[in-house]
Design a protein around this motif. Sequence first.
Motif, PDB file in Angstrom:
ATOM      1  N   LEU A  16       0.811  -1.224   0.000  1.00 16.07           N
ATOM      2  CA  LEU A  16       0.000   0.000   0.000  1.00 16.07           C
ATOM      3  C   LEU A  16       0.840   1.267   0.000  1.00 16.07           C
ATOM      4  CD1 LEU A  16      -2.671  -1.139   2.595  1.00 16.07           C
ATOM      5  CD2 LEU A  16      -2.820  -1.214   0.107  1.00 16.07           C
ATOM      6  N   THR A  17       2.010   1.198  -0.544  1.00 19.52           N
ATOM      7  CA  THR A  17       2.874   2.374  -0.614  1.00 19.52           C
ATOM      8  C   THR A  17       2.131   3.558  -1.234  1.00 19.52           C
ATOM      9  OG1 THR A  17       4.780   0.933  -0.879  1.00 19.52           O
ATOM     10  CG2 THR A  17       5.086   3.256  -1.440  1.00 19.52           C
ATOM     11  N   ASP A  18       2.124   4.686  -0.520  1.00 15.16           N
ATOM     12  CA  ASP A  18       1.511   5.943  -0.982  1.00 15.16           C
ATOM     13  C   ASP A  18      -0.013   5.890  -1.055  1.00 15.16           C
ATOM     14  OD1 ASP A  18       4.054   7.042  -1.277  1.00 15.16           O
ATOM     15  OD2 ASP A  18       4.232   6.299  -3.341  1.00 15.16           O
ATOM     16  N   ILE A  19      -0.654   4.844  -0.526  1.00 16.37           N
ATOM     17  CA  ILE A  19      -2.123   4.810  -0.470  1.00 16.37           C
ATOM     18  C   ILE A  19      -2.548   5.097   0.969  1.00 16.37           C
ATOM     19  CG2 ILE A  19      -4.209   3.427  -0.761  1.00 16.37           C
ATOM     20  CD1 ILE A  19      -2.808   1.832  -2.894  1.00 16.37           C
ATOM     21  N   PRO A  20      -3.213   6.231   1.225  1.00 13.87           N
ATOM     22  CA  PRO A  20      -3.655   6.529   2.595  1.00 13.87           C
ATOM     23  C   PRO A  20      -4.591   5.434   3.097  1.00 13.87           C
ATOM     24  CG  PRO A  20      -3.865   8.463   1.169  1.00 13.87           C
ATOM     25  CD  PRO A  20      -3.603   7.291   0.272  1.00 13.87           C
ATOM     26  N   HIS A  21      -4.324   4.945   4.312  1.00 15.28           N
ATOM     27  CA  HIS A  21      -5.143   3.865   4.839  1.00 15.28           C
ATOM     28  C   HIS A  21      -4.995   3.768   6.348  1.00 15.28           C
ATOM     29  CE1 HIS A  21      -1.190   1.912   4.625  1.00 15.28           C
ATOM     30  NE2 HIS A  21      -1.648   1.089   5.565  1.00 15.28           N
ATOM     31  N   SER A  22      -5.896   3.042   6.948  1.00 12.37           N
ATOM     32  CA  SER A  22      -5.768   2.602   8.330  1.00 12.37           C
ATOM     33  C   SER A  22      -5.863   1.082   8.318  1.00 12.37           C
ATOM     34  CB  SER A  22      -6.871   3.201   9.207  1.00 12.37           C
ATOM     35  OG  SER A  22      -6.758   4.611   9.276  1.00 12.37           O
ATOM     36  N   ALA A  23      -5.290   0.455   9.326  1.00  9.56           N
ATOM     37  CA  ALA A  23      -5.286  -1.004   9.372  1.00  9.56           C
ATOM     38  C   ALA A  23      -5.416  -1.461  10.816  1.00  9.56           C
ATOM     39  CB  ALA A  23      -3.999  -1.558   8.755  1.00  9.56           C
ATOM     40  N   ALA A  24      -6.158  -2.560  11.026  1.00  3.20           N
ATOM     41  CA  ALA A  24      -6.397  -3.036  12.384  1.00  3.20           C
ATOM     42  C   ALA A  24      -6.800  -4.501  12.358  1.00  3.20           C
ATOM     43  CB  ALA A  24      -7.499  -2.206  13.040  1.00  3.20           C
ATOM     44  N   LEU A  25      -6.789  -5.103  13.519  1.00  4.95           N
ATOM     45  CA  LEU A  25      -7.480  -6.364  13.728  1.00  4.95           C
ATOM     46  C   LEU A  25      -8.582  -6.079  14.734  1.00  4.95           C
ATOM     47  CD1 LEU A  25      -7.725  -9.372  13.119  1.00  4.95           C
ATOM     48  CD2 LEU A  25      -6.295  -9.814  15.117  1.00  4.95           C
ATOM     49  N   ILE A  26      -9.785  -5.876  14.245  1.00  5.90           N
ATOM     50  CA  ILE A  26     -10.964  -5.633  15.063  1.00  5.90           C
ATOM     51  C   ILE A  26     -12.123  -6.396  14.433  1.00  5.90           C
ATOM     52  CG2 ILE A  26     -10.236  -3.372  15.929  1.00  5.90           C
ATOM     53  CD1 ILE A  26     -11.933  -2.034  13.806  1.00  5.90           C
ATOM     54  N   GLY A  27     -13.241  -6.458  15.134  1.00  6.89           N
ATOM     55  CA  GLY A  27     -14.399  -7.163  14.618  1.00  6.89           C
ATOM     56  C   GLY A  27     -14.469  -8.579  15.160  1.00  6.89           C
ATOM     57  N   ALA A  28     -15.027  -9.488  14.366  1.00  7.09           N
ATOM     58  CA  ALA A  28     -15.261 -10.856  14.818  1.00  7.09           C
ATOM     59  C   ALA A  28     -13.950 -11.620  14.971  1.00  7.09           C
ATOM     60  CB  ALA A  28     -16.171 -11.581  13.830  1.00  7.09           C
ATOM     61  N   GLY A  29     -13.989 -12.662  15.800  1.00  8.08           N
ATOM     62  CA  GLY A  29     -12.839 -13.537  15.959  1.00  8.08           C
ATOM     63  C   GLY A  29     -12.329 -13.562  17.388  1.00  8.08           C
ATOM     64  N   SER A  30     -12.063 -14.767  17.891  1.00 10.06           N
ATOM     65  CA  SER A  30     -11.579 -14.893  19.269  1.00 10.06           C
ATOM     66  C   SER A  30     -10.250 -14.179  19.470  1.00 10.06           C
ATOM     67  CB  SER A  30     -11.434 -16.374  19.635  1.00 10.06           C
ATOM     68  OG  SER A  30     -10.562 -17.040  18.735  1.00 10.06           O
ATOM     69  N   GLU A  31      -9.451 -14.065  18.399  1.00 11.19           N
ATOM     70  CA  GLU A  31      -8.154 -13.414  18.531  1.00 11.19           C
ATOM     71  C   GLU A  31      -8.273 -11.923  18.802  1.00 11.19           C
ATOM     72  OE1 GLU A  31      -8.527 -14.132  13.994  1.00 11.19           O
ATOM     73  OE2 GLU A  31      -9.568 -14.678  15.844  1.00 11.19           O
TER      74      GLU A  31
END
Length: 349
Positions: free
Chosen positions: A23-38
Amino acid sequence: MSSFIPGLELSRTFYVQVVRPILTDIPHSAALIGAGSEVLAFDTERSTDHDWGPRVVLFTAPHLTGQVRQAVTAGLPEVFCGYRTAIGAAHGVQVSDVATWFADRLGFDPLRGVSTLDWLSTPWQRLAEVTSGEVFHDGLEALEPARAALRWYPPDLERYVLAGQWRRLAQMEAFPGRCGEVGDDLGSAVLTAGLARDLMRLVLLMRRRYPPYAKWLGSGFARLSGTAELGEDLSAAVAAGDWRARQEHLGRAYQRVAALHNRLVPQPALDTSMRGFHDRPFQVIGAQRFADALSAAIGDPVIRALPPIGSIDQFGDSTDLLTHPRRCRAATRAVLDLQATGEERRNQR
């Protein structure tokens, strides 16, 4: 030695080493949220037997989601750290814009404000899922503010929800003894287990933790500091072989939770001793007293006027309800006689 890598650690490394370079030069956010025991850090090696692998939820501007999906699909390896990057029929990178993702998950966008309906119609499990996990990168500067808006109930709604949980105890606290008195030991045991469940959820709420759903409730409760003795009381109540022993162990648990209420709630302390249930031979804490005290402390006249029923988790327990935001909102509006928001009214036209 087990080769298990906790999902949060796996996904964080996956983002840093694989996804972010795509994602070089692509504005973004990233996370591990939502469903899943982890996301709630309840995962174990057993979790890897289905729908498991490195996962990242990517957020970008709405007009860039298609481009990002294509770039990620083309750039992902088939395997990362020994785990396939395909989870089920799709790869483990979900791409969305922030508003759409939250609306799909909760039924509303928290960046546009959180109404009374929003709070009371959102299951605790969903609130836990979107405020737990980890944000790996917030280049959009929107993901963290959205999560912060949902971190915990505003004060009057907190009092309303706590009162609702005490009220559930008040409605059932004398019944294990009554069932036992007429020889219904199974009924007494089932009611005791239900009261233990409600006490665990109450303590989590008092400690400002969203109670997780049934599979992880005990694990979430056990993680709270200072609850070992309370946990022993509840375990003993559930394991007891007759209603008098259940009443004794539950009584100690009630008194501990009542003392916690007095430490946490800034109002005159309430008596934490057990008392007779009218003229019957059953001992109760008198849970309605705590519900009434919390309700009396609500300053907002709109919240104070709500029916004393509580949030969606306190009056509905169907999985097919609690995993469907539109149904949750419709049920909450109907039960609490709340008006639809302006956006919902526009969508209904």
